[in-house]
Design a protein around this motif. Structure first.
Motif, PDB file in Angstrom:
ATOM      1  N   UNK A  87       0.817  -1.225   0.000  1.00  0.00           N
ATOM      2  CA  UNK A  87       0.000   0.000   0.000  1.00  0.00           C
ATOM      3  C   UNK A  87       0.846   1.268   0.000  1.00  0.00           C
ATOM      4  N   UNK A  88       1.978   1.251   0.735  1.00  0.00           N
ATOM      5  CA  UNK A  88       2.811   2.454   0.801  1.00  0.00           C
ATOM      6  C   UNK A  88       3.875   2.504  -0.283  1.00  0.00           C
ATOM      7  N   UNK A  89       4.061   1.402  -0.991  1.00  0.00           N
ATOM      8  CA  UNK A  89       5.156   1.315  -1.968  1.00  0.00           C
ATOM      9  C   UNK A  89       4.679   1.804  -3.333  1.00  0.00           C
ATOM     10  N   UNK A  90       4.302   3.069  -3.400  1.00  0.00           N
ATOM     11  CA  UNK A  90       3.657   3.583  -4.609  1.00  0.00           C
ATOM     12  C   UNK A  90       4.632   3.801  -5.765  1.00  0.00           C
ATOM     13  N   UNK A  91       5.940   3.736  -5.503  1.00  0.00           N
ATOM     14  CA  UNK A  91       6.926   3.913  -6.580  1.00  0.00           C
ATOM     15  C   UNK A  91       7.344   2.588  -7.215  1.00  0.00           C
ATOM     16  N   UNK A  92       6.778   1.489  -6.734  1.00  0.00           N
ATOM     17  CA  UNK A  92       7.248   0.169  -7.163  1.00  0.00           C
ATOM     18  C   UNK A  92       7.134  -0.033  -8.678  1.00  0.00           C
ATOM     19  N   UNK A 141      -7.067  -9.790  -4.503  1.00  0.00           N
ATOM     20  CA  UNK A 141      -7.423  -8.985  -5.685  1.00  0.00           C
ATOM     21  C   UNK A 141      -6.991  -7.522  -5.579  1.00  0.00           C
ATOM     22  N   UNK A 142      -6.844  -6.997  -4.353  1.00  0.00           N
ATOM     23  CA  UNK A 142      -6.456  -5.594  -4.205  1.00  0.00           C
ATOM     24  C   UNK A 142      -4.970  -5.396  -3.972  1.00  0.00           C
ATOM     25  N   UNK A 143      -4.198  -6.477  -4.093  1.00  0.00           N
ATOM     26  CA  UNK A 143      -2.797  -6.439  -3.675  1.00  0.00           C
ATOM     27  C   UNK A 143      -1.981  -5.356  -4.384  1.00  0.00           C
ATOM     28  N   UNK A 144      -2.219  -5.143  -5.685  1.00  0.00           N
ATOM     29  CA  UNK A 144      -1.431  -4.165  -6.450  1.00  0.00           C
ATOM     30  C   UNK A 144      -2.199  -2.858  -6.677  1.00  0.00           C
ATOM     31  N   UNK A 145      -3.258  -2.611  -5.907  1.00  0.00           N
ATOM     32  CA  UNK A 145      -4.173  -1.526  -6.270  1.00  0.00           C
ATOM     33  C   UNK A 145      -3.570  -0.128  -6.115  1.00  0.00           C
ATOM     34  N   UNK A 146      -2.471   0.011  -5.367  1.00  0.00           N
ATOM     35  CA  UNK A 146      -1.849   1.339  -5.211  1.00  0.00           C
ATOM     36  C   UNK A 146      -0.570   1.489  -6.034  1.00  0.00           C
ATOM     37  N   UNK A 147      -0.198   0.448  -6.761  1.00  0.00           N
ATOM     38  CA  UNK A 147       1.125   0.415  -7.398  1.00  0.00           C
ATOM     39  C   UNK A 147       1.003   0.708  -8.885  1.00  0.00           C
ATOM     40  N   UNK A 152      -6.190  -4.161 -12.239  1.00  0.00           N
ATOM     41  CA  UNK A 152      -7.030  -3.082 -12.775  1.00  0.00           C
ATOM     42  C   UNK A 152      -6.394  -1.701 -12.617  1.00  0.00           C
ATOM     43  N   UNK A 153      -5.394  -1.556 -11.739  1.00  0.00           N
ATOM     44  CA  UNK A 153      -4.757  -0.242 -11.548  1.00  0.00           C
ATOM     45  C   UNK A 153      -3.341  -0.176 -12.117  1.00  0.00           C
ATOM     46  N   UNK A 154      -2.818  -1.285 -12.617  1.00  0.00           N
ATOM     47  CA  UNK A 154      -1.421  -1.295 -13.094  1.00  0.00           C
ATOM     48  C   UNK A 154      -1.396  -1.114 -14.617  1.00  0.00           C
ATOM     49  N   UNK A 175      -9.556  -9.835 -16.479  1.00  0.00           N
ATOM     50  CA  UNK A 175      -8.184  -9.786 -15.958  1.00  0.00           C
ATOM     51  C   UNK A 175      -7.258  -8.902 -16.800  1.00  0.00           C
ATOM     52  N   UNK A 176      -7.402  -8.948 -18.130  1.00  0.00           N
ATOM     53  CA  UNK A 176      -6.500  -8.202 -19.021  1.00  0.00           C
ATOM     54  C   UNK A 176      -7.072  -6.848 -19.441  1.00  0.00           C
TER      55      UNK A 176
END
Ligand code: NAG
Ligand code: NAG
Length: 309
Positions: A165-170, A185-191, A213-215, A235-236
């Motif tokens: 969640x905090x690793x937004x520069x990943x 399902x929300x694991x990458x939602x901030x990245x 959905x956010x990457x 998914x895609x």
């Protein structure tokens, strides 16, 4: 009377001179050198007991003109350590890379809750072949500039939902060769800057509908040699930059797709029909259950939103 006073005095002298646990300092003798483009502290054949309370101090002779403040990488190889040595981030305030590789056989490792609390300049974590098996919730919150997380070849079976969640520069996420059975399902939602995700050689059974959905900058997604038997139909959907999708050796599909572009994406969808058809039912229910702790969001099987309770 006199004798007992003397005894008391001697006793209290002894007690006050006992070292308290928190005052223990263990020196870690760095070889400081320029290597692979970094000014680094190199440590090898180190055996650190399982004692987080000890205060670790990095020692050694710097190259001319260098100091602890100019150290960019901590490079520990062929060693034993059960946890992240937090003092690295205060001793080397400009540390950009924390690397612990090729641990002594049988090593296990954990990310403590506060492992990276002071790691505000950290850009890369490379912990491979280290027996890493426990990752505390939110343990990367103190590393907002992290760009590369490489945890290849460890024993990670589950990931805290909020880890990134905090690793937004990943940019690169590599969890290849672990024992993951599920990814929320929300694991990458901030990245939103992620370009490469590698989950090859794990034990995943499904890929959730909205995982990516956010990457939108993602170019490569690798999940070959898992046990995937279901993939959400959408998914895609948001992956306009995707060129590579590795799904060789899975249950519902066994193929790697390269040079993907809008002109040929339909061939990928066609190859994934079995996976899409298998999605729903149990996979969806598992995702609902995960959301029950906070708010609950419901999606239809085609990925459209029903609502949030
Ligand atoms: C973070 O840095 C502060 C200030 O140097 C220090 O007091 C604290 O112990 C550090 N916390 C951790 C978890 O390393
Ligand atoms: C994402 O990448 C862009 C382009 O490299 C950069 O300008 C931006 O700061 C990055 N965002 C974060 C949160 O790091």
């Amino acid at each position: 009377m006199k004798q007992s006073i003397i005894t008391f005095a001697i006793l209290s002298l002894c007690i006050s001179s006992l070292p308290s646990t928190s005052a223990q300092v263990t020196n870690l003798p760095c070889t400081f050198r320029n290597f692979e483009g970094f000014y680094e502290c190199f440590l090898t054949a180190l055996i650190i007991p399982d004692n987080e309370i000890t205060n670790y101090a990095f020692t050694g002779t710097h190259l001319p003109g260098q100091s602890h403040a100019t150290v960019e990488r901590l490079n520990i190889q062929g060693s034993r350590a059960y946890f992240i040595i937090r003092q690295a981030f205060t001793s080397f305030p400009n540390l950009r890379v924390y690397s612990f590789t090729a641990a002594v056989a049988g090593n296990t490792m954990r990310f403590q809750q506060d492992a990276f609390l002071n790691a505000s300049n950290l850009q890369q974590i490379v912990i491979t072949g280290a027996g890493l098996n426990t990752i505390a919730p939110n343990s990367l919150a103190g590393a907002p500039n992290l760009q590369i997380l490489n945890l290849q070849n460890n024993q990670i079976a589950s990931l805290p939902h909020n880890l990134l969640d905090g690793a937004t520069s990943l940019v690169h996420f590599n969890l290849m060769q672990n024992q993951l059975t599920e990814i929320n399902q929300g694991f990458f939602s901030r990245n939103t800057n992620l370009t490469i995700i590698n989950l090859n050689n794990n034990q995943l059974t499904n890929l959730p509908q909205i995982l990516l959905s956010q990457t939108r900058l993602l170019t490569q997604f690798h999940a070959q040699s898992n046990q995937i038997n279901a993939i959400g139909r959408r998914f895609l959907s948001n992956l306009d930059a995707l060129t590579t999708l590795s799904l060789l050796t899975n249950a519902c599909v066994s193929q790697n797709f390269v040079n993907i572009n809008p002109g040929n994406i339909n061939l990928v969808h066609t190859a994934l029909q079995n996976c899409y058809n298998n999605y729903g039912g149990s996979a969806e229910l598992r995702q609902y259950r995960m959301n029950l702790r906070g708010s609950m969001t419901l999606w239809r099987e085609d990925g459209s939103l029903v609502g949030t309770l």
